[in-house]
Motif scaffolding. Structure first.
Motif, PDB file in Angstrom:
ATOM      1  N   ASN B   2       0.856  -1.181   0.000  1.00  0.00           N
ATOM      2  CA  ASN B   2       0.000   0.000   0.000  1.00  0.00           C
ATOM      3  C   ASN B   2       0.900   1.241   0.000  1.00  0.00           C
ATOM      4  N   TRP B   3       0.968   1.902  -1.178  1.00  0.00           N
ATOM      5  CA  TRP B   3       1.950   2.992  -1.294  1.00  0.00           C
ATOM      6  C   TRP B   3       1.597   4.209  -0.467  1.00  0.00           C
ATOM      7  N   SER B   4       0.314   4.388  -0.143  1.00  0.00           N
ATOM      8  CA  SER B   4      -0.009   5.553   0.685  1.00  0.00           C
ATOM      9  C   SER B   4       0.538   5.345   2.101  1.00  0.00           C
ATOM     10  N   ASN B   5       0.553   4.075   2.559  1.00  0.00           N
ATOM     11  CA  ASN B   5       1.196   3.802   3.854  1.00  0.00           C
ATOM     12  C   ASN B   5       2.705   4.048   3.788  1.00  0.00           C
ATOM     13  N   VAL B   6       3.307   3.596   2.676  1.00  0.00           N
ATOM     14  CA  VAL B   6       4.754   3.803   2.511  1.00  0.00           C
ATOM     15  C   VAL B   6       5.069   5.296   2.573  1.00  0.00           C
ATOM     16  N   LEU B   7       4.258   6.071   1.860  1.00  0.00           N
ATOM     17  CA  LEU B   7       4.479   7.512   1.819  1.00  0.00           C
ATOM     18  C   LEU B   7       4.306   8.138   3.208  1.00  0.00           C
ATOM     19  N   LEU B   8       3.274   7.674   3.914  1.00  0.00           N
ATOM     20  CA  LEU B   8       3.019   8.179   5.272  1.00  0.00           C
ATOM     21  C   LEU B   8       4.219   7.908   6.176  1.00  0.00           C
ATOM     22  N   ILE B   9       4.701   6.679   6.111  1.00  0.00           N
ATOM     23  CA  ILE B   9       5.822   6.299   6.982  1.00  0.00           C
ATOM     24  C   ILE B   9       7.065   7.075   6.585  1.00  0.00           C
ATOM     25  N   PHE B  10       7.282   7.203   5.267  1.00  0.00           N
ATOM     26  CA  PHE B  10       8.441   7.956   4.784  1.00  0.00           C
ATOM     27  C   PHE B  10       8.392   9.403   5.288  1.00  0.00           C
ATOM     28  N   ARG B  11       7.209  10.016   5.173  1.00  0.00           N
ATOM     29  CA  ARG B  11       7.084  11.420   5.591  1.00  0.00           C
ATOM     30  C   ARG B  11       7.334  11.573   7.085  1.00  0.00           C
ATOM     31  N   ARG B  12       6.775  10.622   7.871  1.00  0.00           N
ATOM     32  CA  ARG B  12       6.945  10.715   9.318  1.00  0.00           C
ATOM     33  C   ARG B  12       8.406  10.540   9.712  1.00  0.00           C
ATOM     34  N   GLU B  13       9.062   9.515   9.115  1.00  0.00           N
ATOM     35  CA  GLU B  13      10.461   9.256   9.465  1.00  0.00           C
ATOM     36  C   GLU B  13      11.335  10.433   9.041  1.00  0.00           C
ATOM     37  N   GLY B  14      11.039  10.984   7.877  1.00  0.00           N
ATOM     38  CA  GLY B  14      11.812  12.123   7.395  1.00  0.00           C
ATOM     39  C   GLY B  14      11.683  13.311   8.332  1.00  0.00           C
ATOM     40  N   MET B  15      10.439  13.583   8.736  1.00  0.00           N
ATOM     41  CA  MET B  15      10.198  14.701   9.652  1.00  0.00           C
ATOM     42  C   MET B  15      10.896  14.444  10.986  1.00  0.00           C
ATOM     43  N   ASP B  16      10.832  13.195  11.433  1.00  0.00           N
ATOM     44  CA  ASP B  16      11.463  12.811  12.687  1.00  0.00           C
ATOM     45  C   ASP B  16      12.964  13.105  12.637  1.00  0.00           C
ATOM     46  N   GLN B  17      13.593  12.785  11.495  1.00  0.00           N
ATOM     47  CA  GLN B  17      15.025  13.026  11.363  1.00  0.00           C
ATOM     48  C   GLN B  17      15.317  14.518  11.333  1.00  0.00           C
ATOM     49  N   LEU B  18      14.449  15.274  10.666  1.00  0.00           N
ATOM     50  CA  LEU B  18      14.676  16.720  10.590  1.00  0.00           C
ATOM     51  C   LEU B  18      14.568  17.365  11.968  1.00  0.00           C
ATOM     52  N   ARG B  19      13.790  16.716  12.858  1.00  0.00           N
ATOM     53  CA  ARG B  19      13.645  17.291  14.202  1.00  0.00           C
ATOM     54  C   ARG B  19      14.733  16.814  15.149  1.00  0.00           C
ATOM     55  N   ASP B  20      15.627  15.954  14.643  1.00  0.00           N
ATOM     56  CA  ASP B  20      16.684  15.423  15.509  1.00  0.00           C
ATOM     57  C   ASP B  20      17.971  16.186  15.242  1.00  0.00           C
ATOM     58  N   ARG B  22      21.082  15.663  16.271  1.00  0.00           N
ATOM     59  CA  ARG B  22      22.278  14.885  15.952  1.00  0.00           C
ATOM     60  C   ARG B  22      22.328  14.556  14.467  1.00  0.00           C
ATOM     61  N   THR B  23      21.173  14.082  13.962  1.00  0.00           N
ATOM     62  CA  THR B  23      21.135  13.701  12.551  1.00  0.00           C
ATOM     63  C   THR B  23      21.373  14.922  11.678  1.00  0.00           C
ATOM     64  N   LEU B  24      20.705  16.029  12.029  1.00  0.00           N
ATOM     65  CA  LEU B  24      20.877  17.252  11.245  1.00  0.00           C
ATOM     66  C   LEU B  24      22.341  17.636  11.176  1.00  0.00           C
ATOM     67  N   PHE B  25      23.035  17.495  12.305  1.00  0.00           N
ATOM     68  CA  PHE B  25      24.436  17.869  12.326  1.00  0.00           C
ATOM     69  C   PHE B  25      25.244  16.988  11.373  1.00  0.00           C
ATOM     70  N   MET B  26      25.036  15.648  11.504  1.00  0.00           N
ATOM     71  CA  MET B  26      25.814  14.727  10.675  1.00  0.00           C
ATOM     72  C   MET B  26      25.487  14.886   9.197  1.00  0.00           C
ATOM     73  N   VAL B  27      24.200  15.094   8.907  1.00  0.00           N
ATOM     74  CA  VAL B  27      23.771  15.083   7.511  1.00  0.00           C
ATOM     75  C   VAL B  27      24.015  16.436   6.844  1.00  0.00           C
ATOM     76  N   VAL B  28      23.762  17.510   7.574  1.00  0.00           N
ATOM     77  CA  VAL B  28      23.784  18.824   6.925  1.00  0.00           C
ATOM     78  C   VAL B  28      24.992  19.655   7.358  1.00  0.00           C
ATOM     79  N   PHE B 256      13.212   2.849   4.595  1.00  0.00           N
ATOM     80  CA  PHE B 256      14.316   2.804   3.638  1.00  0.00           C
ATOM     81  C   PHE B 256      14.377   4.094   2.822  1.00  0.00           C
ATOM     82  N   LEU B 257      13.222   4.570   2.363  1.00  0.00           N
ATOM     83  CA  LEU B 257      13.213   5.798   1.564  1.00  0.00           C
ATOM     84  C   LEU B 257      13.714   6.982   2.391  1.00  0.00           C
ATOM     85  N   ALA B 258      13.339   6.995   3.669  1.00  0.00           N
ATOM     86  CA  ALA B 258      13.794   8.094   4.525  1.00  0.00           C
ATOM     87  C   ALA B 258      15.309   8.033   4.718  1.00  0.00           C
TER      88      ALA B 258
END
Lengths: 255, 713
Positions: B2-20, B22-28, B256-258
């Motif tokens: 179900n791709w809408s679930n995949v998209l939902l999970i991707f968006r949530r995980e992505g947002m979660d990383q943007l709010r972290d 440590r990750t922001l530091f390492m990635v950006v 994985f997409l996130a």
């Protein structure tokens, strides 16, 4: 609504080998009823309920939830249950509103229906004052409310609560139990596990006492007390535990 | 799915990383800061290098001739005319000393170099003016210390200076003697560098850049992956997600997409930051100008062109996907962030040697490297940065395609991990060796487990490799070594089957087979022969054998081996040993808890890898494809023997290729059978017929002949 037949679950342990966490457990739970699973820590409560939630597969036996088999149609089962346990936490970096919305969407609820439902749930649980608070900033009571909201947002017919009150102060405990009673009155099928005798006495029409992975006794509380000739649930519980321990020791001594 | 679930999970995980943070530091933040700091560092290092003057003590400078002058007029430096630029002259400071007193003693001169008082001490001998006037020759001793880098460099510079001075002297003498201009300089070398300025700049980037880019995309994938798996377990939110209606595959693909997004972002930000830094350095170099080392270092750091950069991004996506899936699968095993970090070290240790290839001189992208995970991409990145578009475009698809396949396999593994409750709900447990061994022995099942199957493969490879070294020194001879090597391949699964399972015969499939399967095995081997001849030609064309390898194998395989012996050594023995290992123990183990189809493919891949490790990587393809067929045959017949028959006939035909050609030649049918008898290539109708027969046999096994397999299940 919930039917468990001869459920067994074994785990592999590096030191002890295969360990049977649940042995031949059978019970049944109907709509509008709270079924209590009473037992000490490590008795097999969480394993039984995790099997019902489909995250663990039974080694043998069968479990049906809302008419679906947990092994054959796990996704259909998950669609029809609300599950809450010590293991189902709240995301640190999400607000209360976002989290409940996320799970509502995962349940495939259309946006407008979800929105209306969330307003009702947030109102019912009195969560409106911390809608936009991040999980990491919430108190334990707030988190518990968010978990309940997450559990009921898709209005499932079956609810499973695994020790929902452990680690809470008495005020929060009371409000959680009140909400569970309200859910029962809405006609939900509810399984509730605990190690607290008083909670069982207060909530459950029928109870099963689980110890060493086996059901020691089950039935309506008054009937159980009469059958085992005990004055209250606490005495009944200790009597059954002592009996199980004695049987276990004699079984070990026999061969 | 179900791709809408995949998209939902991707968006949530992505947002979660943007709010972290440590990750922001390492990635950006980290990549943006890293390169300007490296750039500034390079300039500073170059500047520091320049500022340090090297002292040359010239003893007896008063004996030097007036013209041509070795020293500058004031005697504090060498004559600037002997250098390419005055700045270079300034870096060698001269101190003159009379050849008298303490400096007359050789010990004192040597001591000066030893103590670092001078980088070099040059002695002008007493007879220099005399010899100079007489047009004789004279030795000029120079004290220096070869282990001291400064002293060594000073010595080399000093020799260059003296060489030029010498040329001046020769020129002067030529003029005096009125000799022609070319007399003392019969040849003059003029090097013409064909490298473009992009290539010169690229070669510096080309070494460092793929390394950094690959490491960065791995790092960019690793931290978010650990956070999304181990971190979720630790924070107690994994089960919350697992009990939602989202399927495991949807959860994994969403996560994985996130992770992929984070990894690609990290790598692209690195690219941009590196490019901007390089541009800045190049501009500065142009501004400073001249040949001083600062600007040279800066010019070498000119950024990759926009075209290269775009291709690199296209290439990065599958690499990042591969890393993301691997990291996700590995991180799923960890119970906590801390445990997740532990898994990072082995992951890096495996990746580093694969990337270091790009730093090694002389390693060029070829068909083999293009198939090696990570290395292929790293080498292709290097080609793109250096501007070697010819190589880059030739290998773009051969590198891209396997990388996509590896990424897909890794993703499958990650999904498998998330479907395994033992991985997701792993409890911490104490491990002690003796009870564990006792339990393994006590609780043996009738079949091995998947990890045991993989262990069997690993043991075969390591044991064969170690014993190969020993065997070659025993004087067994080529054939003996081959047989002994096969013995190891047989011994490992045999020992493991008897030690680890209660039903070794069943595990190794040592049962009688129905006659029709034996017939299918033999028939298929014959039918495959014309096809494998074509296939071999194709592989040889794509991955040519080096002449050295060819001659080694020819001496081992052909030689004067009598035909019956060759059949035994190269057909019968390998058929039994390799089948027992791969269709016996390994396939039985892989079948546990896996679809038969996947088990057959995996066992065939391992069978192919055996050939990569123990003989030629060119055999991988043939072995893997035939491995699938033999696996199917073994599963359907529930016996090892049909596979042994196929393997033996197949190898036997390969060994007898030349004998068969000779036979058909004598029978006068050679022109009828072969279109190219020298290379054993068949006529097209034969090939078509072979393909039809082989296809029919596979179809029969796969679709219609499931009787024996089902009876066993």
């Amino acid at each position: 609504m919930i039917l468990v037949e001869h459920l067994r679950k074994s785990f592999h342990d590096a030191r002890r080998g295969w360990v049977e966490a649940v042995r031949d457990v059978s019970f049944e739970c109907r709509p509008g009823e709270i079924f209590g699973l009473l037992g000490p820590n490590g008795a097999g409560k969480t394993t039984t309920l995790r099997t019902l939630s489909t995250v663990l597969k039974p080694t043998s036996g069968r479990a049906m939830v809302a008419g679906r088999d947990v092994v054959l149609e796990p996704e259909e089962v998950r669609r029809r249950i609300g599950f809450m346990s010590a293991g189902t936490g709240v995301y640190d970096r999400m607000t209360a509103w976002e989290l409940v919305e996320y799970f509502g969407r995962l349940h495939g609820m259309p946006r407008d229906v979800l929105r209306a439902r969330m307003e009702t749930v947030f109102d019912w649980l009195r969560m409106d004052d911390f809608r936009d608070v991040l999980g990491s900033k919430m108190s334990t009571g707030m988190k518990q409310k968010v978990s309940i909201a997450r559990t009921v947002v898709h209005d499932p017919p079956v609810l499973i609560f695994d020790e929902p009150t452990s680690g809470l102060d008495v005020l929060v405990q009371r409000s959680v139990l009140d909400k569970i009673l309200e859910l029962r009155d809405m006609g939900k099928t509810i399984v509730f596990s605990t190690h607290s005798m008083s909670e069982v006495e207060r909530l459950c029409a029928r109870v099963a006492i689980i110890y060493r992975g086996e059901l020691q006794a089950q039935g309506p509380i008054p009937e159980l007390l009469a059958a085992h000739d005990q004055p209250n649930v606490e005495e009944l519980f200790f009597a059954l535990v002592e009996k199980a321990d004695a049987e276990c020791q004699s079984a070990e001594a026999a061969p | 799915m179900n791709w809408s679930n995949v998209l939902l999970i991707f968006r949530r995980e992505g947002m979660d990383q943007l709010r972290d943070r440590r990750t922001l530091f390492m990635v950006v933040v980290f990549p943006i800061l890293l390169y300007p700091i490296i750039g500034a560092g390079v300039l500073q290092f170059a500047a520091a290098l320049q500022e340090k003057p090297r002292v040359v003590v010239v003893v007896g400078a008063d004996r030097l001739p007036e013209a041509p002058a070795l020293l500058a007029a004031d005697g504090s430096t060498f004559n600037p005319k002997l250098f390419d630029s005055p700045a270079e002259a300034a870096r060698l400071t001269v101190e003159t000393r009379p050849d008298a007193g303490e400096w007359a003693a050789p010990e004192r001169r040597e001591q000066a170099v030893r103590d670092g008082e001078a980088s070099a001490v040059m002695i002008v001998p007493a007879d220099l003016p005399e010899q100079f006037a007489a047009k004789g020759d004279v030795a000029i001793p120079i004290h220096y210390k070869s282990v001291d880098e400064t002293s060594q460099v000073t010595y080399l510079r000093l020799r260059e200076v003296l060489d030029r001075w010498k040329s001046g002297i020769v020129e002067q003498r030529r003029k005096e003697d009125k000799l022609p201009e070319g007399y003392a300089r019969p040849i003059e070398v003029r090097g013409l560098d064909a490298a473009t300025s992009q290539e010169i700049g690229g070669s510096v980037w080309g070494r460092i850049f793929p390394f950094l880019l690959v490491i960065m995309s791995l790092t960019g994938a690793f931290y978010p992956a650990v956070d999304m798996c181990a971190g979720e377990k630790e924070r107690g939110t994994m089960e919350t997600l697992l009990i939602s209606p989202a399927g495991r595959a949807e959860i994994v693909v969403g996560k994985f997409l996130a992770v992929l997004a984070a990894s690609v972002t990290t790598a692209v930000l690195n690219l941009v930051s590196m490019g901007v830094t390089g541009l800045q350095l190049a501009r500065r170099a142009a501004f400073v100008g001249g040949g001083d080392p600062t600007s040279q270092a800066a010019a070498a750091l000119a950024p990759p062109t926009l075209q290269s950069a775009l291709w690199m991004i296209v290439l990065l996506v599958p690499l990042a996907a591969f890393f993301s899936a691997i990291c996700l699968a590995v991180a799923a095993m960890a119970r906590s962030m801390k445990e997740g970090q532990y898994y990072m070290t082995p992951l890096y240790l495996i990746c580093l040697p694969l990337i270091f290839m790009t730093m090694a001189p002389g390693i060029e992208l070829n068909a083999f490297y293009s198939l090696v995970p990570v290395t292929g991409v790293a080498l292709l990145l290097r080609a793109l940065i250096v501007g070697d578009y010819h190589t880059a475009f030739r290998f773009f698809v051969p590198v891209l395609l396997p990388t996509v396949v590896y990424a897909w396999l890794a993703l499958r593994w990650a999904v498998e991990q998330f479907n395994d409750e033992r991985v997701l709900f792993r409890e911490s447990e104490r491990f002690s060796l003796v009870p564990w061994l006792r339990r393994v022995a006590r609780e043996r099942g009738s079949r091995p487990s998947s990890p045991q199957a993989v262990l069997c493969f690993a043991l075969i490879i390591t044991a064969s490799w170690l014993f190969a070294q020993v065997l070659l020194t025993t004087g067994l001879g080529g054939l003996g070594v081959v047989v002994a090597g096969q013995g190891i391949i047989l011994l490992v699964p045999l020992a493991m089957a008897f030690l680890l399972t209660t039903d070794p015969m069943g595990t190794l499939r040592l049962r009688r087979a129905a006659g029709r399967y034996l017939a299918i095995g033999a028939a298929a081997a014959v039918a495959v022969k014309p096809l494998s001849a074509e296939f071999e030609r194709l592989v040889q064309w794509a991955f040519p054998l080096s002449d050295a390898t060819k001659s080694v194998f020819e001496s081992l395989l052909q030689g004067e081996t009598p035909w019956p012996l060759a059949i035994v050594v190269f057909a019968l023995v390998p058929a039994i040993c390799e089948e027992a290992a791969f269709r016996g123990f390994v396939l039985s183990g892989l079948q546990a808890g896996r679809r038969t189809r996947s088990a057959i493919v995996l066992s065939a891949l391992l069978f192919g890898l055996l050939h990569v490790f123990l003989s030629l990587f060119q055999q991988f393809f043939n072995a893997a494809i035939l491995g699938v067929f033999i696996g199917l045959l073994a599963v359907r017949s529930r016996s090892l023997w049909p596979g042994v028959v196929f393997h033996a006939v197949n190898n036997g035909l390969a060994v007898s290729t030349e004998a068969l050609i000779e036979l058909s030649r004598r029978a006068g049918v050679v022109g009828w059978v072969y279109r190219d008898a020298e290379r054993g290539l068949y006529h097209v109708p034969w090939i078509v017929a072979a393909a039809v027969v082989a296809g029919a046999l596979v179809l029969r096994l796969w679709k219609f002949d499931r009787g024996a397999g089902r009876a066993g299940a």
